[in-house]
Scaffold this motif. Structure first.
Motif, PDB file in Angstrom:
ATOM      1  N   ALA A  97       0.835  -1.206   0.000  1.00 51.09           N
ATOM      2  CA  ALA A  97       0.000   0.000   0.000  1.00 51.09           C
ATOM      3  C   ALA A  97       0.870   1.257   0.000  1.00 51.09           C
ATOM      4  N   ALA A  98       1.935   1.253   0.823  1.00 52.40           N
ATOM      5  CA  ALA A  98       2.844   2.397   0.845  1.00 52.40           C
ATOM      6  C   ALA A  98       3.512   2.580  -0.515  1.00 52.40           C
ATOM      7  N   ALA A 100       2.413   1.682  -3.431  1.00 55.70           N
ATOM      8  CA  ALA A 100       1.437   2.157  -4.410  1.00 55.70           C
ATOM      9  C   ALA A 100       1.202   3.657  -4.275  1.00 55.70           C
ATOM     10  N   ARG A 101       1.126   4.148  -3.030  1.00 54.82           N
ATOM     11  CA  ARG A 101       0.903   5.577  -2.816  1.00 54.82           C
ATOM     12  C   ARG A 101       2.126   6.402  -3.252  1.00 54.82           C
ATOM     13  N   ILE A 102       3.310   5.902  -2.931  1.00 56.30           N
ATOM     14  CA  ILE A 102       4.530   6.606  -3.332  1.00 56.30           C
ATOM     15  C   ILE A 102       4.644   6.635  -4.859  1.00 56.30           C
ATOM     16  N   ARG A 103       4.329   5.497  -5.497  1.00 59.68           N
ATOM     17  CA  ARG A 103       4.374   5.438  -6.964  1.00 59.68           C
ATOM     18  C   ARG A 103       3.357   6.398  -7.585  1.00 59.68           C
ATOM     19  N   SER A 104       2.145   6.423  -7.049  1.00 58.27           N
ATOM     20  CA  SER A 104       1.095   7.293  -7.578  1.00 58.27           C
ATOM     21  C   SER A 104       1.506   8.761  -7.491  1.00 58.27           C
ATOM     22  N   TYR A 105       2.087   9.152  -6.344  1.00 67.72           N
ATOM     23  CA  TYR A 105       2.509  10.543  -6.179  1.00 67.72           C
ATOM     24  C   TYR A 105       3.599  10.912  -7.183  1.00 67.72           C
ATOM     25  N   SER A 150      11.476   1.856   4.340  1.00 68.76           N
ATOM     26  CA  SER A 150      10.859   3.039   3.736  1.00 68.76           C
ATOM     27  C   SER A 150      11.851   3.777   2.848  1.00 68.76           C
ATOM     28  N   CYS A 373       4.064   6.481   4.199  1.00 68.36           N
ATOM     29  CA  CYS A 373       3.046   6.051   3.245  1.00 68.36           C
ATOM     30  C   CYS A 373       2.157   7.136   2.673  1.00 68.36           C
ATOM     31  N   ALA A 374       2.324   8.407   3.031  1.00 70.32           N
ATOM     32  CA  ALA A 374       1.443   9.437   2.473  1.00 70.32           C
ATOM     33  C   ALA A 374       1.610   9.527   0.960  1.00 70.32           C
ATOM     34  N   GLY A 375       2.856   9.413   0.485  1.00 69.29           N
ATOM     35  CA  GLY A 375       3.119   9.468  -0.955  1.00 69.29           C
ATOM     36  C   GLY A 375       4.294  10.346  -1.318  1.00 69.29           C
TER      37      GLY A 375
END
Length: 441
Positions: A97-98, A100-105, A150, A373-375
């Motif tokens: 999940a972390a 995915a959020r980092i990739r999306s950002y 991380s 995990c925020a992104g």
């Protein structure tokens, strides 16, 4: 053994001696110890001359990791996958999940400004910029006092989003102790190759290349004083992201956020190491008292309480300001790595803040969410360098080439301009090269 106590320095901007005390508390020497510099010089020179042999020697000496060849220090992709599969389901899902959020950002970051562009002028001349990824990067992941999966995600994912062809990770494994979560993060983030080496010797291997470790174009990721010194010295041979200092947090509080939340946020940076800095700026003296009371109450519960106490006693501060506007002005002077606005009205104060690595808006936005995990990226400028530098991002793994295609008509106009300026500089070949493209009258 009694538990340590933590008494951050209490200051008030209204006090006559505030400026001197404030400057003394902020001071962080950028000069590394002379012994560190001398040791790093020797390590870099040895790796440049002797390659794998020197890397093995220093790995045995500093990490107490016995290996007869570099092949024994390179991890196979199957080992990374096995580490991922070994994780308990909740931890495996959190890691994914972390990521995915980092990739999306970082994909959004790339769409916003990471593409090539060009335009044509009326005479047919084309001007533009070509954006291309680096061929190969090295990421350094700390592995001494603690494990940092991380950091794997934050360094590798933006490089992958940028389109880097090969990502080489180095991570020390003292006495051969491998952290499954770090290896699993390398698997999730798409790291190409992993070597269990660390310190200045790992930086040297990445910068110069050895028979086994490929030379990279850029090195990113934090490390200790030896790693920072080595990165500084190899800059020019390769690119680097930044020279990281101790971690920092600055909390601007108006008294509306629970005091125990703020106390724990101060702990969250102090627990990194004794030199980390945690500062609270607040216009409410009674609230500062409550935060100190929560520090006293919560510290005995913390596994890393001795580190936290040393950090808060040596570099922490609780500062009473005249108002929130003054707190914002002081924050801009500090230019912190992490800046929390623990306020009921974070949007009111955010426009006043110009210098920070990352800004966390509102009481629910703990800095730790940004760490994991925020992104947005958690590799941030420290030691007031947020005045002129930025978080790690996709743009750190790309380079830009100017595109120039001059038409025949354009050469007639630009050639005369260039020739005139070149003769003014005394560079006749420049002028003649431009004039040869001019049409004869």
């Amino acid at each position: 053994m009694t538990d340590p106590s933590a008494r951050p320095l209490r200051l008030s901007t209204a006090d006559a001696g505030f400026e001197a005390a404030f400057a003394a508390r902020l001071h962080w020497s950028e000069e590394t110890d002379a012994q560190v510099e001398q040791a790093v010089t020797g390590i870099l020179d040895a790796v440049r001359r002797r390659g794998d042999e020197a890397v093995l020697e220093y790995t045995r000496r500093f990490d107490a990791l016995q290996a007869d060849s570099m092949a024994a220090l390179q991890l196979a992709p199957a080992e990374l996958k096995a580490a991922f599969d070994s994780l308990a389901a909740p931890r495996r899902e959190a890691l994914q999940a972390a990521a995915a959020r980092i990739r999306s950002y970082h994909e959004a970051q790339k769409r916003a400004g990471g593409e090539s562009w060009s335009y044509r002028e009326p005479d047919g001349t084309l001007l533009g910029q070509k954006v291309t990824p680096l061929d190969r990067v090295g990421i350094y992941v700390p592995g001494g006092k603690a494990a940092y999966p991380s950091s794997v995600l934050m360094n590798a994912i933006p490089a992958q989003v940028a389109g880097v062809g090969e990502i080489v990770m180095v991570v020390p494994t003292p006495r051969g102790e491998k952290n499954p979560l770090v290896l699993a993060a390398a698997h999730v983030a798409g790291v190409s190759r992993v070597f269990t080496i660390g310190g200045a010797q790992a930086v040297a291997a990445l910068a110069y290349g050895t028979a086994t470790v490929p030379r990279v174009d850029k090195i990113t990721g934090p490390g200790n004083a030896y790693v920072a010194s080595a990165k500084r010295r190899v800059f020019g041979q390769v690119g680097i992201d930044m020279i990281a200092g101790p971690s920092e947090i600055l909390v601007l509080a108006d008294g509306s956020t629970p005091a125990d939340w703020v106390a724990m946020d101060l702990f969250s940076q102090a627990e990194h190491d004794e030199l980390a800095q945690s500062i609270l700026l607040c216009p409410d003296a009674a609230y500062i008292d409550r935060v100190q009371a929560e520090i006293d109450r919560l510290l005995p519960e913390m596994p890393r309480r001795e580190i936290i106490a040393k950090s808060l006693n040596g570099r922490g501060a609780l500062i009473l300001t005249r108002d929130m506007a003054e707190a914002c002005a002081i924050s801009n002077r500090i230019a912190p790595e992490h800046l929390e606005i623990a306020s009921a009205e974070p949007q009111r104060w955010e426009p006043l803040l110009r210098h920070a690595g990352a800004i966390f808006l509102g009481g629910y936005t703990s800095e730790s969410l940004g760490d994991y995990c925020a992104g947005p990226n958690h590799v941030l400028p420290t030691s007031s360098t947020a005045r002129f530098s930025s978080p790690l991002g996709v743009y750190d793994f790309q380079k830009r080439s100017s595109l120039i295609e001059v038409s025949e008509a354009g050469a007639q106009r630009l050639g005369r301009i260039a020739a005139e300026l070149a003769r003014g500089e005394g560079l006749q070949a420049h002028a003649r090269a431009a004039e040869m493209r001019l049409k004869k009258p």
